[in-house]
Design an enzyme around this catalytic site. Structure first.
Site, mmCIF file in Angstrom:
data_model
loop_
_atom_site.group_PDB
_atom_site.id
_atom_site.type_symbol
_atom_site.label_atom_id
_atom_site.label_comp_id
_atom_site.label_asym_id
_atom_site.label_seq_id
_atom_site.Cartn_x
_atom_site.Cartn_y
_atom_site.Cartn_z
ATOM 1 N N THR A 51 59.834 -18.731 -39.460
ATOM 2 C CA THR A 51 58.930 -18.448 -40.571
ATOM 3 C C THR A 51 57.568 -17.939 -40.119
ATOM 4 O O THR A 51 57.025 -16.987 -40.704
ATOM 5 C CB THR A 51 58.761 -19.697 -41.443
ATOM 6 N N ASP A 73 24.410 -6.092 -40.875
ATOM 7 C CA ASP A 73 25.612 -5.850 -41.678
ATOM 8 C C ASP A 73 26.154 -7.199 -42.140
ATOM 9 O O ASP A 73 26.716 -7.955 -41.347
ATOM 10 C CB ASP A 73 26.648 -5.094 -40.837
ATOM 11 N N ASP A 106 29.906 -0.685 -47.188
ATOM 12 C CA ASP A 106 30.553 -0.802 -45.880
ATOM 13 C C ASP A 106 31.448 0.395 -45.610
ATOM 14 O O ASP A 106 31.481 0.920 -44.483
ATOM 15 C CB ASP A 106 31.336 -2.114 -45.769
#
Length: 242
Positions: free
Chosen positions: A171, A7, A100
């Site tokens: 942040t 894959d 996929d």
């Protein structure tokens, strides 16, 4: 007869031996957009048949196929089919449905009705009914890709780091919370729609390298690390049937 499953994704390369109709022990390597690490190439197995699925760049795909052709007697390339092993793809042109996603649905066939969420470079969502009919899906940026895109447009925003909290006060946490939260919200909304549309409870399967950080936010989800390879095993078994 020695058969292997390969894959080749957008950023990672996985392979495993074919054991019955499932994937065996999985090995994985990261790769660049156009090149594979030399150590990864050296570690590739050899055998009779290689079953290959790729969504990577064409040049990298061709190099990998050429490498496998030196190691295997036969190399079989997977293409999305309109129907296979009891599933039917909703796309009018199945060739436009990513291989996929196709293989993930094959791997999830035994869990239908099911929503399959793949978290890699992209976030992909697909719904499969109990009768094997694909009910469509959607594609978005994964949390990692969201972070990288923000950093590319605003370099002061870090491309990684931070933890998920509902209301962040710095942040890094705010970025992780926003990007992970956006992915989870899309998955949850799609799951709710699927259950209304099918009129039945729908399982949630997640897979992909970016899935683990989302699992605490999706308590009903099942993580299947080798889902695409399991689907490839199903495809290989179906292809071998008379």
């Amino acid at each position: 007869m020695s058969e292997w499953l390969f894959d080749l994704g957008n950023s990672r390369f996985k392979y495993a031996p074919l054991h019955g109709n499932r994937a065996g022990q999985v090995q994985a390597w990261a790769h660049g957009a156009e090149a594979m690490d030399a150590a990864a190439l050296a570690a590739l197995p050899s055998g009779q048949i290689a079953h290959v699925a790729s969504v990577a760049a064409p040049a990298l795909t061709q190099r990998m196929i050429a490498c496998l052709q030196e190691r295997f007697t036969q190399v079989r390339i997977v293409r999305t089919a309109a129907e296979c092993a009891g599933i039917r793809i909703a796309y009018a042109d199945p060739s436009r449905f990513g291989v996929d996603r196709f293989l993930a649905l094959l791997g999830a066939r035994g869990d239908a009705p099911v929503l399959v969420a793949g978290v890699g470079t992209a976030l992909t969502i697909d719904v499969l009914g109990a009768d094997g009919l694909h009910h469509g899906g959607c594609i978005a940026a994964s949390p990692t890709t969201m972070r990288e895109a923000l950093h590319a447009r605003a370099v002061q925003l870090p491309a990684s780091g931070g933890d998920y909290v509902e209301l962040a006060i710095d942040t890094d946490d705010a970025l992780t919370s926003g990007c992970d939260g956006a992915a989870v919200a899309l998955i949850e909304r799609s799951l709710q729609h699927a259950q209304r549309s099918l009129g039945a409870p729908v399982r949630l399967l997640v897979h992909g390298g970016g899935a683990p950080p989302l699992l605490p936010l999706l308590p009903g989800a099942t993580f299947r690390a080798a889902l695409v390879l399991d689907g490839l095993a199903t495809w290989a078994t179906a292809a071998a049937s008379p």
